[in-house]
Design a protein around this motif. Structure first.
Motif, mmCIF file in Angstrom:
data_model
loop_
_atom_site.group_PDB
_atom_site.id
_atom_site.type_symbol
_atom_site.label_atom_id
_atom_site.label_comp_id
_atom_site.label_asym_id
_atom_site.label_seq_id
_atom_site.Cartn_x
_atom_site.Cartn_y
_atom_site.Cartn_z
ATOM 1 N N THR A 46 12.231 -44.291 -12.000
ATOM 2 C CA THR A 46 13.083 -43.582 -13.177
ATOM 3 C C THR A 46 12.197 -42.165 -13.611
ATOM 4 N N ASP A 47 12.817 -41.403 -14.299
ATOM 5 C CA ASP A 47 12.274 -40.159 -14.857
ATOM 6 C C ASP A 47 11.796 -40.436 -16.140
ATOM 7 N N HIS A 48 12.034 -41.616 -16.790
ATOM 8 C CA HIS A 48 11.280 -41.748 -17.925
ATOM 9 C C HIS A 48 10.721 -43.109 -18.002
ATOM 10 N N PRO A 49 9.392 -43.346 -17.239
ATOM 11 C CA PRO A 49 8.671 -44.772 -17.176
ATOM 12 C C PRO A 49 7.916 -45.181 -18.847
ATOM 13 N N PRO A 50 7.961 -46.245 -19.084
ATOM 14 C CA PRO A 50 7.574 -46.549 -20.437
ATOM 15 C C PRO A 50 5.977 -46.453 -20.456
ATOM 16 N N ILE A 51 5.560 -45.337 -20.488
ATOM 17 C CA ILE A 51 4.015 -45.034 -20.329
ATOM 18 C C ILE A 51 3.702 -44.495 -21.795
ATOM 19 N N ASP A 52 2.386 -44.700 -21.993
ATOM 20 C CA ASP A 52 1.654 -44.295 -23.078
ATOM 21 C C ASP A 52 0.473 -43.530 -22.687
ATOM 22 N N ILE A 53 0.236 -42.169 -23.100
ATOM 23 C CA ILE A 53 -0.876 -41.277 -22.653
ATOM 24 C C ILE A 53 -1.737 -40.963 -23.863
ATOM 25 N N GLU A 54 -3.119 -41.110 -23.555
ATOM 26 C CA GLU A 54 -4.172 -40.593 -24.572
ATOM 27 C C GLU A 54 -4.928 -39.491 -23.713
ATOM 28 N N LEU A 55 -5.131 -38.273 -24.665
ATOM 29 C CA LEU A 55 -6.139 -37.462 -23.957
ATOM 30 C C LEU A 55 -7.194 -37.016 -24.782
ATOM 31 N N ALA A 57 -8.501 -34.204 -25.490
ATOM 32 C CA ALA A 57 -8.453 -32.985 -25.268
ATOM 33 C C ALA A 57 -7.260 -32.372 -26.241
ATOM 34 N N PRO A 58 -7.201 -31.137 -26.656
ATOM 35 C CA PRO A 58 -6.358 -30.467 -27.509
ATOM 36 C C PRO A 58 -4.947 -30.365 -26.753
ATOM 37 N N GLU A 59 -4.017 -30.242 -27.664
ATOM 38 C CA GLU A 59 -2.537 -29.999 -27.065
ATOM 39 C C GLU A 59 -2.642 -28.505 -26.518
ATOM 40 N N PRO A 60 -2.053 -28.393 -25.036
ATOM 41 C CA PRO A 60 -1.709 -27.105 -24.552
ATOM 42 C C PRO A 60 -1.081 -26.120 -25.522
ATOM 43 N N LYS A 61 -1.389 -24.869 -25.386
ATOM 44 C CA LYS A 61 -0.758 -23.936 -26.251
ATOM 45 C C LYS A 61 0.447 -23.525 -25.481
ATOM 46 N N ASP A 62 0.510 -23.587 -24.011
ATOM 47 C CA ASP A 62 1.649 -23.004 -23.272
ATOM 48 C C ASP A 62 2.681 -24.377 -22.864
ATOM 49 N N TYR A 70 7.271 -35.608 -21.589
ATOM 50 C CA TYR A 70 6.340 -36.676 -22.274
ATOM 51 C C TYR A 70 5.839 -36.553 -23.627
ATOM 52 N N GLY A 71 6.110 -35.403 -24.294
ATOM 53 C CA GLY A 71 5.520 -35.030 -25.712
ATOM 54 C C GLY A 71 5.429 -36.267 -26.287
ATOM 55 N N ARG A 72 6.292 -36.922 -26.742
ATOM 56 C CA ARG A 72 6.312 -37.931 -28.025
ATOM 57 C C ARG A 72 5.460 -39.180 -27.303
ATOM 58 N N LYS A 73 4.952 -39.112 -25.968
ATOM 59 C CA LYS A 73 4.319 -40.195 -25.543
ATOM 60 C C LYS A 73 2.994 -39.845 -25.291
ATOM 61 N N ILE A 74 2.443 -38.578 -25.739
ATOM 62 C CA ILE A 74 1.044 -38.062 -25.633
ATOM 63 C C ILE A 74 0.386 -38.189 -26.854
ATOM 64 N N ILE A 83 -3.645 -43.418 -19.359
ATOM 65 C CA ILE A 83 -2.241 -43.817 -19.282
ATOM 66 C C ILE A 83 -2.063 -45.430 -19.132
ATOM 67 N N SER A 84 -1.259 -46.025 -20.191
ATOM 68 C CA SER A 84 -0.940 -47.595 -20.081
ATOM 69 C C SER A 84 0.485 -47.735 -19.833
ATOM 70 N N ILE A 85 0.330 -48.713 -19.372
ATOM 71 C CA ILE A 85 1.936 -49.349 -18.941
ATOM 72 C C ILE A 85 2.165 -50.709 -19.099
ATOM 73 N N PRO A 86 3.034 -51.312 -19.475
ATOM 74 C CA PRO A 86 3.404 -52.553 -19.884
ATOM 75 C C PRO A 86 2.851 -53.338 -18.650
ATOM 76 N N ALA A 87 2.113 -54.647 -18.838
ATOM 77 C CA ALA A 87 1.565 -55.475 -17.704
ATOM 78 C C ALA A 87 2.425 -55.866 -17.093
ATOM 79 N N TYR A 88 3.648 -56.308 -17.297
ATOM 80 C CA TYR A 88 4.805 -56.971 -16.432
ATOM 81 C C TYR A 88 5.173 -56.009 -15.425
ATOM 82 N N LEU A 89 4.970 -54.819 -15.455
ATOM 83 C CA LEU A 89 5.494 -53.900 -14.544
ATOM 84 C C LEU A 89 4.398 -53.847 -13.433
ATOM 85 N N LEU A 90 3.139 -54.232 -13.765
ATOM 86 C CA LEU A 90 1.946 -54.085 -12.753
ATOM 87 C C LEU A 90 2.450 -54.729 -11.508
ATOM 88 N N SER A 91 3.188 -55.621 -11.363
ATOM 89 C CA SER A 91 3.504 -56.745 -9.968
ATOM 90 C C SER A 91 4.447 -55.847 -9.291
#
Length: 228
Positions: A46-55, A57-62, A70-74, A83-91
């Motif tokens: 899928t082009d839109h996996p159910p992931i959540d991202i934490e950084l 670091a500041p948001e890049p300017k460019d 992924y802007g809304r997920k970062i 990067i976190s993903i629902p546990a049920y997908l790990l299998s």
């Protein structure tokens, strides 16, 4: 930069350590997280996996394709890089591991380009670093020079002595490796594109057609082609 994997009842989390410093470190982390996100796309198909991202670091300017997707997920300026993903997908079964395969393809491509006459030569070091950096989704002169511990001008001098440029060598590595992947593996076109540093399958397909006069499917089928 070593990463760790943690799992609980709800999530599986891939995490990278926070390093001291700014600038290049931030760019490297953006590239690593972007590469990992693309791997989830491939695995989950899928082009839109159910992931959540934490950084941490500041948001890049460019702007970038990664931020647009992924802007809304970062979450920036956090206390970790993860990067976190629902546990049920790990299998879900991973696609064919490409690490050893990539090394074989890369070595084959380099031999064709005459880059392994001396594995320890400055030229081979630069070529290897370009190939490795492509897999992270970002490959430019500044990043490759930083990874090699060289100045950009020093890298350029190495390439000039061999009658080439950074852009030309990167293009040749991509072109030759693309043919090897298409002819020697059954990897999906999208995964090959990502391994060679293309952010979109359509961009990869256009590049192959420019190089060989036919789309990737024809290369895989062994059809006639022209070489530019």
């Amino acid at each position: 930069m070593n990463s760790s994997i943690n799992e609980d009842e709800l999530f599986g989390t891939l995490e990278w350590p926070i390093l001291e410093g700014r600038g290049i470190w931030y760019q490297s982390m953006y590239a690593r997280v972007g590469w990992a996100a693309r791997r989830f796309e491939i695995v989950l198909e899928t082009d839109h996996p159910p992931i959540d991202i934490e950084l941490a670091a500041p948001e890049p300017k460019d702007p970038s394709d990664f931020l647009e997707r992924y802007g809304r997920k970062i979450q920036f300026n956090r206390l970790r890089n993860s990067i976190s993903i629902p546990a049920y997908l790990l299998s879900k079964r991973l696609p064919q591991n490409e690490d050893n395969l990539y090394t074989i393809i890369q070595t084959s491509a380099f031999r064709e380009l005459g880059l392994f006459q001396n594995r320890n030569s400055p030229m081979s070091r630069v070529a290897n670093e370009i190939a490795d950096t492509l897999k992270n989704g970002t490959c430019n002169l500044a990043q490759v020079a930083q990874n090699l511990g060289m100045s950009q001008r020093s890298v350029q001098r190495v390439l000039e002595q061999e009658g080439t440029t950074f852009r030309k060598l990167t293009e040749n590595i991509r072109k030759t490796a693309a043919e090897r992947y298409l002819q020697s593996t059954n990897l999906p076109f999208k995964e090959i594109a990502f391994l060679l540093g293309f952010s979109e399958l359509s961009t990869f397909s256009r590049a192959v057609k420019t190089w060989y006069g036919v789309p990737p499917r024809k290369i895989r089928e062994g059809g006639e082609r022209s070489v530019n």
